[in-house]
Design a protein around this motif. Sequence first.
Motif, PDB file in Angstrom:
ATOM      1  N   SER A  93       0.934  -1.241  -0.114  1.00 14.13           N
ATOM      2  CA  SER A  93       0.027   0.023  -0.013  1.00 14.13           C
ATOM      3  C   SER A  93       0.810   1.157  -0.088  1.00 14.13           C
ATOM      4  N   TYR A  94       0.227   2.551  -0.299  1.00 14.60           N
ATOM      5  CA  TYR A  94       1.100   3.615  -0.168  1.00 14.60           C
ATOM      6  C   TYR A  94       0.508   4.611   0.617  1.00 14.60           C
ATOM      7  N   ASP A  95       1.480   5.101   1.566  1.00 12.91           N
ATOM      8  CA  ASP A  95       1.337   6.207   2.687  1.00 12.91           C
ATOM      9  C   ASP A  95       1.514   7.482   2.006  1.00 12.91           C
ATOM     10  N   GLU A  96       0.630   8.219   1.588  1.00  4.25           N
ATOM     11  CA  GLU A  96       0.754   9.389   0.746  1.00  4.25           C
ATOM     12  C   GLU A  96       1.362  10.498   1.622  1.00  4.25           C
TER      13      GLU A  96
ATOM     14  N   LEU B 291       6.118   3.648   0.003  1.00  2.00           N
ATOM     15  CA  LEU B 291       5.551   2.461  -0.335  1.00  2.00           C
ATOM     16  C   LEU B 291       5.584   1.095   0.576  1.00  2.00           C
ATOM     17  N   VAL B 292       4.518   0.723   1.261  1.00  2.00           N
ATOM     18  CA  VAL B 292       4.750   0.035   2.302  1.00  2.00           C
ATOM     19  C   VAL B 292       4.390  -1.560   2.206  1.00  2.00           C
ATOM     20  N   GLU B 293       5.218  -2.506   2.607  1.00  4.13           N
ATOM     21  CA  GLU B 293       4.915  -3.944   2.405  1.00  4.13           C
ATOM     22  C   GLU B 293       4.041  -4.319   3.442  1.00  4.13           C
ATOM     23  N   ASN B 294       2.653  -3.812   3.216  1.00  2.00           N
ATOM     24  CA  ASN B 294       1.581  -4.359   4.073  1.00  2.00           C
ATOM     25  C   ASN B 294       0.174  -3.756   3.405  1.00  2.00           C
ATOM     26  N   ASP B 295      -0.758  -4.425   3.537  1.00  3.66           N
ATOM     27  CA  ASP B 295      -1.968  -3.579   2.962  1.00  3.66           C
ATOM     28  C   ASP B 295      -2.515  -2.596   4.064  1.00  3.66           C
ATOM     29  N   ASP B 296      -2.079  -2.373   4.994  1.00  6.27           N
ATOM     30  CA  ASP B 296      -1.992  -1.408   5.895  1.00  6.27           C
ATOM     31  C   ASP B 296      -1.043  -0.219   6.060  1.00  6.27           C
ATOM     32  N   PRO B 297      -1.011   0.964   5.268  1.00  4.22           N
ATOM     33  CA  PRO B 297       0.057   1.597   5.410  1.00  4.22           C
ATOM     34  C   PRO B 297       0.726   2.269   6.540  1.00  4.22           C
TER      35      PRO B 297
END
Length: 622
Positions: free
Chosen positions: A516-519, A524-530
């Motif tokens: 997922s992406y933490d704007e 870019l985070v290796e998890n569905d939850d940023p």
Amino acid sequence: MEGTMKKTKTKLLCLLLAALMLLSLTACGKNKESTDKALADSNLLKLGDYELLYKGACIMEDSDGNDAVVLTLDFTNNGEDSHSYLWSISETAMQNGVELAVAIVYSNPDSYDATVIEDQFTDVAPGVTLEIRTAFVLANTTSKVEVTFEEAFGDKNGKITIDPSTLSRESAGSGTAQSAGTGDALLDWWNGDWYGWWIMTGCSGYYEDKGMEGAWWDICGAVDIGADGMGTVILWDGDYTKSEPMVSASVSLSGNGTSIYGTMMSEGGSFTDIALEHADWIVDPGLADYGDMIHIDGDYENSGDEFHYDIYLRPWGTYWVDVDEEDLPDLYDTWYLPLIEAGKPMPDSLDSDAPESNLGGNTAGGDGIVTEEQVQKGYVWMNDVNKNIFDTTYEEVVAYFGVEGEFVKEEYSDHMKANYRYYKWISADNDSHFIYVNFKEEETGVYEVSGFNTSGFSGKEAIAKYLDIVKAEAAEENKAASANAAMKDFSAKVAMFAHDEINITIKTTVPDSGWSYDEGKCCLVENDDPTAFGAGSIRFEVRKKLEDFDFYKEKFENYQDIEDRVIGGITFHGRTYKYIGYEWIEYIAQIDDTRALSIGLRNMDCVQGTMPDIILTNMKFQ
């Protein structure tokens, strides 16, 4: 109940300590000058050429939104050369037997330029004192935290214990942390509620006739000591209550002892129906078999009826996960744990009912037996390699070990409003070596890791032995999964802080799920939850010039230049280092005359063929 604590008595040492204390204090508790000095020094740790004065703590929010404990200390350099705190002192924080991660807490919530620990990097001249702060991510805000400070290149160490439930909350930029409780670490460690058990041995007369030899009971207690070093201790088991206790003692507290917690001594009072006198108790926590424990022992004598008693106590709310099973209080699982899991205060009697469970259905489980190597590698995998361990389900842990865990118990936490299950994976070579894993029900029937710890073996030694091996095994699994992963296009515009006109659009491909992406943090985070705690990430940062990324270079630990990498047709310079508690692989390049880009892989390896490598290989810039 014949456990370790019953077998390791230190009577001779206690007698010698008593004699030394009598000589040094004249009349313990009555030499106010000595007592005041001991209390004043209780927050001071002397570590070779350095001194640390603990000034207080608070709770702040870290960069991932987690609660973090932030300590404020004065660091004094008494050496001959200038040194920074970071290179002089090694620190470890433990909560419920689990080591806490270093927290990233920004000094200004509107800027990522500085964290509260920045002063740790500052060189301190000989004879100079500098206030520094250090921060750790809390597992919870109720259990005590024990922080150990050691010389980086020596053998001196000291400890500070903090109760997060007494601390105030502060926001970034609010100034120096304020202490809570009495403001005195020594008193704050002793004062409060305690729970444990006590045992009779050496029985004669009535107690021998009644077969009381080796009989033991759970016990509760309360310690209340004032700033003058004088106070009271009351204790009660199942036959007594707080208002009508089994023991009511007046005590004195001195900073002298084998640890920073000093020594408590009886001065008067009563144990059941006999009087307590000066020095009947000499209680030095440094001599206890476990951390955060006090051991009180003494002798009962009344008209030929005699026994020796040993009382073992830990602060209310402590998880006894580091204690051998035979040394647990009898009511630990059925009475104590449900109460502390529900966030309940210590009751005034042991007859009080624990909260009723509201459990979540059938439980899986096996024998949990694996090899010694699997146990140790499993800990390394959970602690250092699996960056999404707290999103890992029970089934995924089973898949890693290859066997079902040994089911220990299930309970409902009224405080957390959730079901919990506890499992062990145990060494076939030595059943005292195991990993104890807590799972929380995040949604109906889905249990994810909420905590874990080792028993019987050293986690540090396991990491030293197996980290590279476990990383390599994980990389091979990642390659296999990445080769067949469904991918999707990704695009993000990243701008320089406070300069939106200086920006770069980054395009690549990422997996359909699992990333997922933490704007807000351009990650870019290796998890569905940023916002997932501890997850690996790829962070993008834009500056005007390449050298702007070297602003903190002198503070990078273990800095190494690595092989350059071509990304999007541009040659990026590669380097690795540790900064603010995280391991980084960073690639930096000047994109054009006005834009430079940093691609930082935080707590993430980039082995060829793994997903981070694929994401970088497919990257393009505009």
